[in-house]
Design a protein around this motif. Structure first.
Motif, PDB file in Angstrom:
ATOM      1  N   MET A  53      16.342 -56.443  58.257  1.00 47.31           N
ATOM      2  CA  MET A  53      15.697 -55.353  57.525  1.00 47.31           C
ATOM      3  C   MET A  53      14.671 -55.873  56.519  1.00 47.31           C
ATOM      4  N   VAL A  54      14.870 -57.093  56.043  1.00 42.95           N
ATOM      5  CA  VAL A  54      13.843 -57.727  55.197  1.00 42.95           C
ATOM      6  C   VAL A  54      12.579 -57.909  56.029  1.00 42.95           C
ATOM      7  N   PHE A  55      12.730 -58.420  57.256  1.00 43.01           N
ATOM      8  CA  PHE A  55      11.582 -58.587  58.148  1.00 43.01           C
ATOM      9  C   PHE A  55      10.948 -57.239  58.468  1.00 43.01           C
ATOM     10  N   LEU A  56      11.777 -56.258  58.747  1.00 40.46           N
ATOM     11  CA  LEU A  56      11.274 -54.928  59.071  1.00 40.46           C
ATOM     12  C   LEU A  56      10.536 -54.315  57.880  1.00 40.46           C
ATOM     13  N   ALA A  57      11.091 -54.477  56.690  1.00 44.40           N
ATOM     14  CA  ALA A  57      10.425 -53.963  55.484  1.00 44.40           C
ATOM     15  C   ALA A  57       9.036 -54.568  55.334  1.00 44.40           C
ATOM     16  N   ALA A  58       8.942 -55.871  55.565  1.00 40.79           N
ATOM     17  CA  ALA A  58       7.647 -56.547  55.445  1.00 40.79           C
ATOM     18  C   ALA A  58       6.641 -55.984  56.436  1.00 40.79           C
ATOM     19  N   MET A  59       7.103 -55.686  57.634  1.00 36.79           N
ATOM     20  CA  MET A  59       6.203 -55.187  58.667  1.00 36.79           C
ATOM     21  C   MET A  59       5.813 -53.731  58.434  1.00 36.79           C
ATOM     22  N   LEU A  60       6.710 -52.946  57.867  1.00 30.50           N
ATOM     23  CA  LEU A  60       6.437 -51.524  57.680  1.00 30.50           C
ATOM     24  C   LEU A  60       5.782 -51.202  56.337  1.00 30.50           C
ATOM     25  N   PRO A 178      12.858 -56.521  68.583  1.00 28.68           N
ATOM     26  CA  PRO A 178      12.899 -55.320  69.431  1.00 28.68           C
ATOM     27  C   PRO A 178      12.892 -54.012  68.622  1.00 28.68           C
ATOM     28  N   LEU A 179      13.509 -54.036  67.451  1.00 30.93           N
ATOM     29  CA  LEU A 179      13.509 -52.836  66.617  1.00 30.93           C
ATOM     30  C   LEU A 179      12.101 -52.484  66.167  1.00 30.93           C
ATOM     31  N   LEU A 180      11.336 -53.478  65.778  1.00 30.74           N
ATOM     32  CA  LEU A 180       9.949 -53.258  65.381  1.00 30.74           C
ATOM     33  C   LEU A 180       9.139 -52.720  66.559  1.00 30.74           C
ATOM     34  N   GLY A 181       9.364 -53.289  67.743  1.00 28.20           N
ATOM     35  CA  GLY A 181       8.678 -52.795  68.939  1.00 28.20           C
ATOM     36  C   GLY A 181       9.008 -51.336  69.213  1.00 28.20           C
ATOM     37  N   ALA A 182      10.278 -50.982  69.097  1.00 27.46           N
ATOM     38  CA  ALA A 182      10.698 -49.599  69.331  1.00 27.46           C
ATOM     39  C   ALA A 182      10.098 -48.657  68.292  1.00 27.46           C
ATOM     40  N   LEU A 183      10.075 -49.092  67.028  1.00 24.31           N
ATOM     41  CA  LEU A 183       9.497 -48.254  65.979  1.00 24.31           C
ATOM     42  C   LEU A 183       7.994 -48.072  66.177  1.00 24.31           C
ATOM     43  N   ARG A 184       7.332 -49.124  66.634  1.00 22.98           N
ATOM     44  CA  ARG A 184       5.896 -49.016  66.914  1.00 22.98           C
ATOM     45  C   ARG A 184       5.638 -48.030  68.046  1.00 22.98           C
ATOM     46  N   LYS A 185       6.432 -48.110  69.114  1.00 22.64           N
ATOM     47  CA  LYS A 185       6.265 -47.201  70.244  1.00 22.64           C
ATOM     48  C   LYS A 185       6.505 -45.756  69.822  1.00 22.64           C
ATOM     49  N   GLY A 187       5.798 -44.527  67.003  1.00 19.52           N
ATOM     50  CA  GLY A 187       4.736 -44.092  66.086  1.00 19.52           C
ATOM     51  C   GLY A 187       5.137 -44.062  64.642  1.00 19.52           C
ATOM     52  N   ILE A 188       6.295 -44.589  64.306  1.00 19.54           N
ATOM     53  CA  ILE A 188       6.775 -44.534  62.919  1.00 19.54           C
ATOM     54  C   ILE A 188       5.868 -45.315  61.969  1.00 19.54           C
ATOM     55  N   LYS A 189       5.251 -46.369  62.463  1.00 13.90           N
ATOM     56  CA  LYS A 189       4.368 -47.193  61.619  1.00 13.90           C
ATOM     57  C   LYS A 189       3.214 -46.342  61.101  1.00 13.90           C
ATOM     58  N   ASN A 190       2.737 -45.426  61.906  1.00 17.87           N
ATOM     59  CA  ASN A 190       1.612 -44.566  61.491  1.00 17.87           C
ATOM     60  C   ASN A 190       2.060 -43.516  60.482  1.00 17.87           C
ATOM     61  N   VAL A 191       3.329 -43.158  60.513  1.00 16.58           N
ATOM     62  CA  VAL A 191       3.860 -42.163  59.577  1.00 16.58           C
ATOM     63  C   VAL A 191       4.092 -42.789  58.209  1.00 16.58           C
ATOM     64  N   ILE A 192       4.621 -44.027  58.224  1.00 15.69           N
ATOM     65  CA  ILE A 192       4.925 -44.712  56.978  1.00 15.69           C
ATOM     66  C   ILE A 192       3.661 -45.269  56.442  1.00 15.69           C
TER      67      ILE A 192
END
Length: 192
Positions: A53-60, A178-185, A187-192
C-alpha cells in the motif's frame, strides 16, 4: 465581478485542500489496515503486507501525499501494536519510502506508467527501507533498549531482520504490481 472570481478561487482552493485531506486520510487508513491484517512478528519487529500500500500510495497520490499517508499509517500501526520504539523510525522510513517510489516512478516522461520503471522504483525504495531499518534497529538496541548493546554488536543483531525485510519488499511488489494494473484498467487513477 472581481469579488465573485476571488470567492470562486477561494472555494476551489478549499475544495482542493479538502480533497487532499480526504485522499491522505483514506490512504493512511488503507496502509494501516493492510499492515495490521497481514503481519507476523519477526526477531526485532514485524513483517507485513503494508508495503504494497506504500507503493500503491506513491503511484496514486504522488510524492508528498503518499509520503504523509504512508508515514502516518505505518507509524499508527507501530504505536497501536506495541512497537513504540520503532514509531519515529517508521514515520521517517516509510514516508521516505513512498517519496522515493514516487520520485522514480514519475521522473521524466514516465508518469508512473512504465511497468519496468515502477518495479525499479519499488526495488530502490525497498532497498532504502531495508537499510534504514537495519540502522534503526541498531540504534534502538544501542540507545533505547533496557539492555543496551555496543553499536557493532547491535548491527550484527539487527542484521537478523534483513531477510524478512527483503521478503516484505518482495511481497509488497508482488501485491502492488497487479493491483496497480487493475486499478489503472478500472480508471481509478483518473478519478483520484
Amino acid at each position: 465581478m472581481e469579488g465573485f472570481k476571488l470567492e470562486k478561487r477561494e472555494h476551489a482552493i478549499k475544495s482542493s485542500r479538502v480533497l487532499d485531506i480526504v485522499q491522505v486520510g483514506l490512504m493512511t487508513a488503507i496502509v494501516y489496515v493492510a499492515t495490521y491484517i497481514v503481519h507476523v512478528k519477526t526477531f526485532m519487529g514485524v513483517m507485513h503486507a503494508g508495503d504494497s500500500m506504500v507503493f500503491l500510495a506513491a503511484m496514486l497520490l504522488g510524492r508528498k501525499k503518499a509520503a504523509l499517508a504512508s508515514a502516518i499509517g505505518m507509524c499508527l500501526f507501530d504505536l497501536t501494536n506495541g512497537y513504540v520504539n520503532w514509531a519515529p523510525f517508521t514515520f521517517v522510513i516509510k514516508g521516505a519510502m513512498a517519496y522515493i517510489t514516487a520520485v522514480i516512478a514519475y521522473r521524466g516522461n514516465y508518469n508512473g506508467e512504465k511497468l519496468w520503471n515502477n518495479i525499479m522504483a519499488f526495488i530502490i525504495a525497498g532497498i532504502w527501507m531495508i537499510g534504514a531499518y537495519f540502522i534503526g534497529g541498531a540504534i534502538i538496541l544501542t540507545f533505547l533498549e533496557p539492555e543496551k548493546q555496543a553499536f557493532v554488536q547491535s548491527l550484527i543483531i539487527s542484521a537478523k531482520d534483513i531477510p524478512t525485510n527483503i521478503a516484505q519488499v518482495i511481497i509488497g511488489i508482488v501485491i502492488a504490481v497487479p493491483l496497480l494494473g487493475a486499478l489503472r484498467k478500472s480508471g481509478i487513477k483518473n478519478v483520484i
